[in-house]
Design a protein around this motif. Structure first.
Motif, PDB file in Angstrom:
ATOM      1  N   UNK A   3      41.721  37.189  37.499  1.00 22.79           N
ATOM      2  CA  UNK A   3      41.896  38.622  37.731  1.00 22.79           C
ATOM      3  C   UNK A   3      40.582  39.223  38.244  1.00 22.79           C
ATOM      4  N   UNK A   4      40.644  40.338  38.981  1.00 25.55           N
ATOM      5  CA  UNK A   4      39.434  40.912  39.590  1.00 25.55           C
ATOM      6  C   UNK A   4      38.602  41.721  38.604  1.00 25.55           C
ATOM      7  N   UNK A   5      38.060  41.018  37.587  1.00 26.75           N
ATOM      8  CA  UNK A   5      37.188  41.677  36.616  1.00 26.75           C
ATOM      9  C   UNK A   5      35.984  42.262  37.332  1.00 26.75           C
ATOM     10  N   UNK A   6      35.407  43.282  36.735  1.00 26.02           N
ATOM     11  CA  UNK A   6      34.197  43.876  37.291  1.00 26.02           C
ATOM     12  C   UNK A   6      32.988  43.069  36.844  1.00 26.02           C
ATOM     13  N   UNK A   7      32.190  42.661  37.805  1.00 25.55           N
ATOM     14  CA  UNK A   7      30.991  41.904  37.500  1.00 25.55           C
ATOM     15  C   UNK A   7      29.888  42.851  37.057  1.00 25.55           C
ATOM     16  N   UNK A   8      28.746  42.327  36.689  1.00 24.26           N
ATOM     17  CA  UNK A   8      27.644  43.157  36.205  1.00 24.26           C
ATOM     18  C   UNK A   8      27.195  44.167  37.256  1.00 24.26           C
ATOM     19  N   UNK A   9      27.395  43.835  38.530  1.00 19.55           N
ATOM     20  CA  UNK A   9      27.023  44.745  39.614  1.00 19.55           C
ATOM     21  C   UNK A   9      28.011  45.883  39.774  1.00 19.55           C
ATOM     22  N   UNK A  10      29.169  45.788  39.114  1.00 13.99           N
ATOM     23  CA  UNK A  10      30.214  46.783  39.271  1.00 13.99           C
ATOM     24  C   UNK A  10      31.251  46.407  40.300  1.00 13.99           C
ATOM     25  N   UNK A  11      30.962  45.384  41.108  1.00 15.67           N
ATOM     26  CA  UNK A  11      31.903  44.941  42.133  1.00 15.67           C
ATOM     27  C   UNK A  11      32.988  44.080  41.516  1.00 15.67           C
ATOM     28  N   UNK A  12      34.202  44.124  42.062  1.00 15.34           N
ATOM     29  CA  UNK A  12      35.263  43.271  41.519  1.00 15.34           C
ATOM     30  C   UNK A  12      35.017  41.813  41.827  1.00 15.34           C
ATOM     31  N   UNK A  13      35.356  40.948  40.900  1.00  9.59           N
ATOM     32  CA  UNK A  13      35.214  39.519  41.120  1.00  9.59           C
ATOM     33  C   UNK A  13      36.341  38.981  41.983  1.00  9.59           C
ATOM     34  N   UNK A  14      36.293  37.696  42.230  1.00  8.03           N
ATOM     35  CA  UNK A  14      37.309  37.051  43.058  1.00  8.03           C
ATOM     36  C   UNK A  14      38.662  37.109  42.366  1.00  8.03           C
ATOM     37  N   UNK A  15      39.678  37.446  43.132  1.00 10.93           N
ATOM     38  CA  UNK A  15      41.027  37.547  42.580  1.00 10.93           C
ATOM     39  C   UNK A  15      41.901  36.436  43.137  1.00 10.93           C
ATOM     40  N   UNK A  16      42.523  35.672  42.227  1.00 14.75           N
ATOM     41  CA  UNK A  16      43.491  34.667  42.651  1.00 14.75           C
ATOM     42  C   UNK A  16      44.857  34.898  42.025  1.00 14.75           C
ATOM     43  N   UNK A  17      44.962  35.901  41.147  1.00  9.88           N
ATOM     44  CA  UNK A  17      46.213  36.133  40.422  1.00  9.88           C
ATOM     45  C   UNK A  17      47.363  36.468  41.362  1.00  9.88           C
ATOM     46  N   UNK A  18      47.128  37.346  42.334  1.00  8.83           N
ATOM     47  CA  UNK A  18      48.209  37.729  43.245  1.00  8.83           C
ATOM     48  C   UNK A  18      48.672  36.538  44.067  1.00  8.83           C
ATOM     49  N   UNK A  19      47.714  35.736  44.532  1.00 12.63           N
ATOM     50  CA  UNK A  19      48.076  34.572  45.344  1.00 12.63           C
ATOM     51  C   UNK A  19      48.841  33.542  44.517  1.00 12.63           C
ATOM     52  N   UNK A  20      48.345  33.237  43.313  1.00  7.82           N
ATOM     53  CA  UNK A  20      48.932  32.174  42.499  1.00  7.82           C
ATOM     54  C   UNK A  20      50.258  32.566  41.863  1.00  7.82           C
ATOM     55  N   UNK A  21      50.371  33.830  41.436  1.00  9.02           N
ATOM     56  CA  UNK A  21      51.534  34.229  40.656  1.00  9.02           C
ATOM     57  C   UNK A  21      52.528  35.110  41.421  1.00  9.02           C
TER      58      UNK A  21
END
Length: 260
Positions: free
Chosen positions: A82-100
């Motif tokens: 899931x696109x969790x927010x990293x320490x920088x505030x930016x969203x992380x890599x998202x694979x949930x939509x693609x995989x599920x």
């Protein structure tokens, strides 16, 4: 909302789509109200009007069903789909939509004849007020994405979708999304804490679990909001009004597989 409006348009003969697909990421993952609406209203309405509404799941090779929440909480898992927010505030890599979502619907389409030489015409429920989500470059080789709400004359907005659904005698549904999705606006979290504190606490516990694992790996913490602090410490009284959230993501998924 938009997908349900398309269902009504198809049922009343205003668009030609005899098949609708819903990729369920898991009964433990999807917004409960979405699953309730699907069973109480969407499926019966589709059946009454001769429309095939298929509910799809991610099936493992052993025949068991994998859910997104299950992947996140699996013991020893390092996966962060899931696109969790990293320490920088930016969203992380998202694979949930693609995989599920995307892959699951793609498998169904290909199993029913879709291919690069005979692509399936896939209607995506994006309305005029979210036209920024349209991005044909992300189409899969086996599909031809089209946008019936935008092709309608005149093009339809969210408010038009509400009117169409209500005119069909159906209750207007809310947004569909995973209840723990980091792309939710802060107002969502404030309302979740106020109206469904048990689910808010589950979201906090999920965030805690992810960070306990990252701490053991010597990695920076991640968050479910862009505030860069634990979800449970957010002050509901200081939440901004809808539409005035400078760091809010609109939950955009420009392939239309999520948040529609």
């Amino acid at each position: 909302m938009q997908s349900t409006a398309l269902l009504v348009l198809a049922a009343t003969g205003r668009i030609d789509y005899p098949v609708f697909l819903f990729a369920n990421v898991g009964a433990d993952s999807e917004e409960p109200a979405t699953l309730s609406y699907l069973e109480r209203y969407a499926k019966p309405y589709a059946a009454t009007h001769g429309i095939a509404l298929h509910e799809l799941h991610r099936i493992r090779r052993d025949g068991s069903t994998e859910t997104l929440y299950g992947r996140l909480t699996r013991p020893q898992s390092r996966s962060l789909p899931i696109p969790v927010r990293m320490s920088s505030g930016a969203p992380g890599t998202r694979s949930c939509t693609a995989d599920f979502k995307i892959k699951i619907m793609g498998r169904w389409l290909k199993a029913h004849g879709a291919s690069p030489t005979t692509p399936a015409r896939v209607g995506i429920g994006i309305s005029l007020d979210e036209i920024h989500r349209v991005n044909n470059r992300r189409a899969m080789p086996y599909e031809q994405p089209v946008y019936p709400l935008l092709d309608h004359q005149p093009p339809l907005r969210r408010t038009d979708c509400e009117r169409i659904i209500a005119a069909a005698g159906l209750p207007v549904p809310g947004n569909s999304a995973c209840w723990f999705c980091p792309l939710h606006r802060r107002m969502y979290w404030a309302e979740l804490r106020r109206d469904r504190p048990d689910m808010f606490e589950r979201s906090c516990q999920l965030e805690d679990l992810l960070n306990e694992r990252r701490a053991r790996l010597g990695r920076d913490p991640v968050w479910l909001t862009a505030r860069n602090r634990p979800l449970r410490t957010l002050d509901a009284a200081q939440e901004t009004l809808p539409g005035f959230e400078p760091d809010a993501d609109d939950g955009s998924c420009d392939n239309g597989a999520c948040f529609t």
